[in-house]
Motif scaffolding. Structure first.
Motif, PDB file in Angstrom:
ATOM      1  N   PRO A  44      55.576  67.809  22.275  1.00 39.33           N
ATOM      2  CA  PRO A  44      56.202  67.525  23.579  1.00 39.33           C
ATOM      3  C   PRO A  44      57.656  67.115  23.440  1.00 39.33           C
ATOM      4  CG  PRO A  44      54.011  66.551  23.456  1.00 39.33           C
ATOM      5  CD  PRO A  44      54.316  67.069  22.080  1.00 39.33           C
ATOM      6  N   GLN A  45      58.454  67.605  24.375  1.00 35.06           N
ATOM      7  CA  GLN A  45      59.874  67.299  24.405  1.00 35.06           C
ATOM      8  C   GLN A  45      60.222  66.608  25.724  1.00 35.06           C
ATOM      9  OE1 GLN A  45      62.486  70.555  23.204  1.00 35.06           O
ATOM     10  NE2 GLN A  45      60.713  71.687  22.439  1.00 35.06           N
ATOM     11  N   THR A  46      61.414  66.066  25.779  1.00 31.33           N
ATOM     12  CA  THR A  46      61.919  65.474  27.010  1.00 31.33           C
ATOM     13  C   THR A  46      62.939  66.420  27.629  1.00 31.33           C
ATOM     14  OG1 THR A  46      61.585  63.212  26.214  1.00 31.33           O
ATOM     15  CG2 THR A  46      63.137  63.518  28.025  1.00 31.33           C
ATOM     16  N   ARG A  47      62.694  66.820  28.856  1.00 32.28           N
ATOM     17  CA  ARG A  47      63.584  67.719  29.588  1.00 32.28           C
ATOM     18  C   ARG A  47      64.349  66.900  30.623  1.00 32.28           C
ATOM     19  NH1 ARG A  47      62.723  72.602  26.699  1.00 32.28           N
ATOM     20  NH2 ARG A  47      60.533  72.559  26.059  1.00 32.28           N
ATOM     21  N   VAL A  48      65.666  66.932  30.554  1.00 30.62           N
ATOM     22  CA  VAL A  48      66.496  66.119  31.441  1.00 30.62           C
ATOM     23  C   VAL A  48      67.232  67.007  32.432  1.00 30.62           C
ATOM     24  CG1 VAL A  48      68.360  64.436  31.559  1.00 30.62           C
ATOM     25  CG2 VAL A  48      66.774  64.380  29.630  1.00 30.62           C
ATOM     26  N   TYR A  49      67.135  66.665  33.698  1.00 33.72           N
ATOM     27  CA  TYR A  49      67.815  67.399  34.760  1.00 33.72           C
ATOM     28  C   TYR A  49      68.613  66.417  35.616  1.00 33.72           C
ATOM     29  CZ  TYR A  49      64.824  71.407  33.691  1.00 33.72           C
ATOM     30  OH  TYR A  49      64.195  72.447  33.060  1.00 33.72           O
ATOM     31  N   ASN A  50      69.705  66.910  36.162  1.00 29.63           N
ATOM     32  CA  ASN A  50      70.505  66.135  37.104  1.00 29.63           C
ATOM     33  C   ASN A  50      70.552  66.879  38.432  1.00 29.63           C
ATOM     34  OD1 ASN A  50      71.736  63.740  35.615  1.00 29.63           O
ATOM     35  ND2 ASN A  50      72.226  65.409  34.214  1.00 29.63           N
ATOM     36  N   ILE A  90      62.919  73.994  37.662  1.00 34.50           N
ATOM     37  CA  ILE A  90      62.639  73.102  36.537  1.00 34.50           C
ATOM     38  C   ILE A  90      61.707  73.831  35.573  1.00 34.50           C
ATOM     39  CG2 ILE A  90      61.321  71.037  35.893  1.00 34.50           C
ATOM     40  CD1 ILE A  90      62.580  69.575  38.152  1.00 34.50           C
ATOM     41  N   TYR A  91      62.105  73.882  34.308  1.00 32.48           N
ATOM     42  CA  TYR A  91      61.292  74.521  33.270  1.00 32.48           C
ATOM     43  C   TYR A  91      60.788  73.458  32.299  1.00 32.48           C
ATOM     44  CZ  TYR A  91      63.296  78.993  34.792  1.00 32.48           C
ATOM     45  OH  TYR A  91      63.681  80.099  35.517  1.00 32.48           O
ATOM     46  N   ALA A  92      59.528  73.608  31.890  1.00 31.47           N
ATOM     47  CA  ALA A  92      58.961  72.684  30.909  1.00 31.47           C
ATOM     48  C   ALA A  92      57.769  73.348  30.240  1.00 31.47           C
ATOM     49  CB  ALA A  92      58.531  71.384  31.569  1.00 31.47           C
ATOM     50  N   ASN A  93      57.396  72.828  29.087  1.00 32.18           N
ATOM     51  CA  ASN A  93      56.148  73.206  28.445  1.00 32.18           C
ATOM     52  C   ASN A  93      55.077  72.195  28.813  1.00 32.18           C
ATOM     53  OD1 ASN A  93      57.088  75.513  27.051  1.00 32.18           O
ATOM     54  ND2 ASN A  93      57.926  74.234  25.420  1.00 32.18           N
ATOM     55  N   GLU A  94      53.845  72.623  28.765  1.00 34.96           N
ATOM     56  CA  GLU A  94      52.735  71.715  29.003  1.00 34.96           C
ATOM     57  C   GLU A  94      52.838  70.535  28.033  1.00 34.96           C
ATOM     58  OE1 GLU A  94      47.829  71.896  28.952  1.00 34.96           O
ATOM     59  OE2 GLU A  94      49.022  73.738  28.950  1.00 34.96           O
ATOM     60  N   GLY A  95      52.787  69.318  28.566  1.00 36.28           N
ATOM     61  CA  GLY A  95      52.889  68.125  27.747  1.00 36.28           C
ATOM     62  C   GLY A  95      54.264  67.509  27.701  1.00 36.28           C
ATOM     63  N   ARG A 126      57.785  65.682  28.804  1.00 39.25           N
ATOM     64  CA  ARG A 126      58.252  64.638  29.715  1.00 39.25           C
ATOM     65  C   ARG A 126      59.444  65.178  30.485  1.00 39.25           C
ATOM     66  NH1 ARG A 126      61.231  59.143  27.564  1.00 39.25           N
ATOM     67  NH2 ARG A 126      61.394  58.016  29.543  1.00 39.25           N
ATOM     68  N   ILE A 127      59.468  64.954  31.795  1.00 40.60           N
ATOM     69  CA  ILE A 127      60.547  65.437  32.649  1.00 40.60           C
ATOM     70  C   ILE A 127      61.269  64.243  33.254  1.00 40.60           C
ATOM     71  CG2 ILE A 127      61.139  66.785  34.700  1.00 40.60           C
ATOM     72  CD1 ILE A 127      58.716  68.527  34.170  1.00 40.60           C
ATOM     73  N   ILE A 128      62.575  64.236  33.115  1.00 37.68           N
ATOM     74  CA  ILE A 128      63.416  63.197  33.701  1.00 37.68           C
ATOM     75  C   ILE A 128      64.424  63.874  34.625  1.00 37.68           C
ATOM     76  CG2 ILE A 128      65.175  61.446  33.239  1.00 37.68           C
ATOM     77  CD1 ILE A 128      63.773  60.839  30.629  1.00 37.68           C
ATOM     78  N   VAL A 129      64.408  63.504  35.881  1.00 34.54           N
ATOM     79  CA  VAL A 129      65.333  64.071  36.859  1.00 34.54           C
ATOM     80  C   VAL A 129      66.096  62.932  37.525  1.00 34.54           C
ATOM     81  CG1 VAL A 129      65.634  65.626  38.817  1.00 34.54           C
ATOM     82  CG2 VAL A 129      63.656  65.913  37.307  1.00 34.54           C
ATOM     83  N   ARG A 130      67.395  62.904  37.293  1.00 34.59           N
ATOM     84  CA  ARG A 130      68.240  61.918  37.963  1.00 34.59           C
ATOM     85  C   ARG A 130      68.741  62.529  39.264  1.00 34.59           C
ATOM     86  NH1 ARG A 130      71.131  57.321  36.857  1.00 34.59           N
ATOM     87  NH2 ARG A 130      73.019  57.001  38.102  1.00 34.59           N
ATOM     88  N   THR A 139      72.663  57.384  51.180  1.00 39.92           N
ATOM     89  CA  THR A 139      73.865  58.070  50.713  1.00 39.92           C
ATOM     90  C   THR A 139      74.564  57.239  49.633  1.00 39.92           C
ATOM     91  OG1 THR A 139      74.156  59.062  52.897  1.00 39.92           O
ATOM     92  CG2 THR A 139      76.058  59.082  51.423  1.00 39.92           C
ATOM     93  N   GLY A 140      74.833  57.886  48.500  1.00 39.87           N
ATOM     94  CA  GLY A 140      75.499  57.221  47.389  1.00 39.87           C
ATOM     95  C   GLY A 140      74.562  56.647  46.347  1.00 39.87           C
ATOM     96  N   GLN A 141      73.258  56.580  46.640  1.00 35.13           N
ATOM     97  CA  GLN A 141      72.314  56.003  45.700  1.00 35.13           C
ATOM     98  C   GLN A 141      71.770  57.056  44.739  1.00 35.13           C
ATOM     99  OE1 GLN A 141      69.346  54.063  48.203  1.00 35.13           O
ATOM    100  NE2 GLN A 141      70.349  52.088  47.922  1.00 35.13           N
ATOM    101  N   SER A 142      71.264  56.584  43.589  1.00 31.30           N
ATOM    102  CA  SER A 142      70.619  57.445  42.602  1.00 31.30           C
ATOM    103  C   SER A 142      69.273  56.850  42.220  1.00 31.30           C
ATOM    104  CB  SER A 142      71.487  57.599  41.344  1.00 31.30           C
ATOM    105  OG  SER A 142      72.705  58.232  41.627  1.00 31.30           O
ATOM    106  N   TYR A 143      68.378  57.727  41.751  1.00 26.50           N
ATOM    107  CA  TYR A 143      67.063  57.301  41.274  1.00 26.50           C
ATOM    108  C   TYR A 143      66.614  58.277  40.205  1.00 26.50           C
ATOM    109  CZ  TYR A 143      62.086  56.002  41.345  1.00 26.50           C
ATOM    110  OH  TYR A 143      60.811  55.605  41.000  1.00 26.50           O
ATOM    111  N   VAL A 144      66.021  57.758  39.135  1.00 28.92           N
ATOM    112  CA  VAL A 144      65.542  58.599  38.046  1.00 28.92           C
ATOM    113  C   VAL A 144      64.033  58.777  38.178  1.00 28.92           C
ATOM    114  CG1 VAL A 144      65.283  58.836  35.559  1.00 28.92           C
ATOM    115  CG2 VAL A 144      67.406  57.905  36.499  1.00 28.92           C
ATOM    116  N   TYR A 145      63.613  60.007  38.412  1.00 25.47           N
ATOM    117  CA  TYR A 145      62.196  60.350  38.439  1.00 25.47           C
ATOM    118  C   TYR A 145      61.766  60.682  37.012  1.00 25.47           C
ATOM    119  CZ  TYR A 145      62.581  60.728  43.542  1.00 25.47           C
ATOM    120  OH  TYR A 145      62.777  60.468  44.883  1.00 25.47           O
ATOM    121  N   ASN A 146      60.729  60.002  36.544  1.00 29.98           N
ATOM    122  CA  ASN A 146      60.318  60.099  35.146  1.00 29.98           C
ATOM    123  C   ASN A 146      58.810  60.318  35.100  1.00 29.98           C
ATOM    124  OD1 ASN A 146      59.690  59.675  32.448  1.00 29.98           O
ATOM    125  ND2 ASN A 146      61.069  57.936  32.209  1.00 29.98           N
TER     126      ASN A 146
END
Length: 588
Positions: free
Chosen positions: A53-59, A88-93, A95-99, A136-143
């Motif tokens: 498993p890898q970590t995939r990071v998206y913004n 969004i691309y990922a392999n099974e297993g 971790r996906i991080i989207v800011r 407006t102006g806020q950010s959140y990281v979905y993990n």
């Protein structure tokens, strides 16, 4: 993963890099060379480690985008300036991080539709259920981590009607494909388009108390196609090669319309639905409710040319206005020729419930030795929920255009959900009183002939914020019963945090004594179409703690209150306990 699968994954990765750098052919070529070298090393080392498993990071940056469709320009809310948004691309297993950063004028959240969110309920995304919106102006990281699922899912906004333009696909590659390995794949996202601002469409409907203005067009990958006014140039074209096998990942991201999809002169073999493998089912037409996804294999085995592919609406409700048109795109391979009207696919009638029933009944889970199914054979908690429309009195000094001068409403078990001002998950986790009641009933408080021709007209829904508590690790059976109050209709019901087995469905009132259940290989989905004037039975194991939203995926019905939430308490130990919220969780 075998060498062929690894090769395909590398080719897919190279295509993804090319998408990220569309103006740099040399970059894509260099990426392909590097990935090919990695393939050689991987083959030399064997398959171990390839699927670590890898970590995939998206913004994701949410901001306005000026766009023109149907000879009319407007500003929409988009992600990264794309419509539809990025895949969004990922392999099974993985971790996906989207800011997610909100630069739009509206509050927003993002929901990862179909992701089971094991121990990551804080990342699920429905506004005021698991989080408060990003201002407006806020950010959140979905993990979150992709656990035990692959295929095609989708992401979309989950605050008001913003998912009308804020949506995209999630592609999860499996360790191995239990079907013909495709030569290539393509994502097709179906949607709706209004010339007006979709937020204004929602506001006007709520103010008037009636149904919303209908969409002006349907779209394929954001394009209406040649049958709409001045849209010939806004037509999706998919270029393929002869005698190849393609995997098409088809998503229905429409707000309020269930859709048929077909390709002229070609058959489609269903191999996955909602991120789960199926037994092969070959058909000329597939059916998707909003929120559903279907992967099909397509063979380019015809003479070659330009073939129409398209989507048309299914409308089960009587006397409800809708856009009875077709969005078209082109599939092109072999010798190019001009498509004529004879190439347009033949679609079912817009009210063809028989076809919808036959298609739904033909879907089965794969259920082979490599992909066994865990259909609950026993039931610990039995639930019966009515779903449907209703009416509520018009507010004082207000004129309403709904039924008999009232407001339209919608409900489950005659309770119309009111979203609180504090997210239910936060209130539950931190024991904040006064936000919700744990009294949503296991069955209707008012029992009547649910599908009668002349149903009672005195059942005004209660407006409340109530949840139903399910013991951890219990096997749940839920009967979803459509009602004919103000007209029966097919309701696509989506459950967050779980995939469930559709073990049975039928027409009329549910009768346990005569219901025919499939407990061997029923289809597994996250969104079920409750048949018009009928019922659907689903089963799942409540092994994921948190607060989980369940609602109709026809957006107007959710707006009217056809929704509720489950609470699944923690089990025993860290692996069965929801962690605390992340530090950047948006404040209410």
């Amino acid at each position: 993963m075998d060498a062929q699968a690894r090769c395909y994954s590398l080719k897919t990765a190279a295509r993804q890099l090319a998408v990220l750098h569309p103006h740099s052919q040399s970059f894509a070529i260099a990426a392909y060379i590097v990935l090919t070298a990695l393939l050689v090393l991987s083959n030399a080392a064997g398959s171990k480690g390839w699927n670590v498993p890898q970590t995939r990071v998206y913004n994701f940056t949410v901001h306005p985008l000026s766009i023109t469709r149907l000879c009319s320009s407007k500003s929409i809310v988009s992600v990264n300036g794309k419509f539809p948004g990025p895949t969004i691309y990922a392999n099974e297993g993985d971790r996906i991080i989207v800011r997610v950063t909100n630069r739009a004028q509206y509050d927003i959240t993002i929901h990862w539709h179909g992701i089971r969110q094991i121990l990551s309920c804080w990342a699920d995304g429905p506004a005021y259920i698991t989080q408060c919106p990003l201002q407006t102006g806020q950010s959140y990281v979905y993990n979150f981590t992709v656990t035990g699922q692959s295929g095609t899912l989708l992401w979309h906004a989950h605050e008001t009607w913003l998912r009308g333009t804020v949506y995209g696909a999630i592609v999860i590659f499996p360790e191995a494909y239990p079907y013909t390995f495709p030569d290539e794949e393509h994502v097709i996202i179906l949607g709706e388009w209004w010339k007006a601002n979709v937020e204004d469409v929602e506001t006007q409907a709520l103010q008037a108390g009636n149904g919303p203005a209908i969409a002006d067009a349907y779209t394929m990958n954001g394009l209406p196609g040649p049958l709409y006014n001045c849209s010939l140039q806004d037509t999706y074209v998919m270029k393929l090669h002869r005698n190849k096998t393609y995997l098409l990942r088809i998503v229905n991201a429409a707000l309020n319309t269930e859709l048929f999809f077909s390709i002229a002169n070609h058959s489609l073999t269903v191999v996955e639905i909602d991120g789960d493998f199926t037994k092969h089912y070959t058909t000329n037409i597939i059916f998707l409710t909003p929120g559903q996804t279907t992967n099909v294999l397509l063979k380019t085995d015809q003479g070659g040319g330009r073939y129409y592919m398209g989507a048309s609406p299914y409308m089960s409700a009587v006397k409800v206005p809708f856009q009875n048109t077709v969005t078209l795109g082109f599939l092109v391979y072999g010798e190019s020729s001009t498509a004529t009207t004879s190439n347009i696919p033949s679609f079912p009638a817009s009210n063809d419930t028989n076809f919808v029933t036959q298609f739904s009944n033909s879907l089965r889970s794969l259920d082979d030795p490599s992909h066994p199914e865990g259909v609950p054979q026993t039931v610990d908690k039995s639930l019966f929920f009515t779903v449907g429309l209703g009416a509520k009195p018009c507010a004082p000094n207000q004129t309403c255009q709904g039924p008999n001068g009232n407001n339209f409403t919608a409900s489950m078990n005659n309770i119309s959900l009111i979203l609180p001002k504090v997210a239910i998950l936060q209130a539950y986790y931190f024991n904040i009183s006064g936000v919700f009641q744990s009294t949503f009933p296991d069955s209707p408080l008012s029992v009547f002939d649910y599908t009668a021709t002349n149903p009672p007209n005195n059942l005004t829904p209660e407006s409340a914020t109530k949840v139903n508590v399910i013991p951890f690790n219990s096997n749940v059976q839920l009967i979803l019963q459509d009602t004919s109050l103000l007209g029966a209709e097919n309701h696509p019901i989506h459950l967050h945090g779980y995939s469930f087995y559709i073990v049975g469905q039928g027409f009329g009132n549910y009768q346990a004594s005569s219901a025919n259940f499939n407990l061997v290989d029923p289809p597994r989905r996250n969104t079920v179409g409750v048949p018009v004037g009928g019922w659907a039975a689903i089963r799942f194991k409540a092994d994921n703690p948190g607060v989980w939203y369940m609602h109709c995926h026809l957006e107007i019905h959710t707006t009217w209150g056809l929704a509720m939430a489950f609470i699944v308490p923690n089990g025993i130990g860290a692996n069965q306990t929801l962690p605390p919220p992340p530090s950047d969780l948006p404040a209410c």
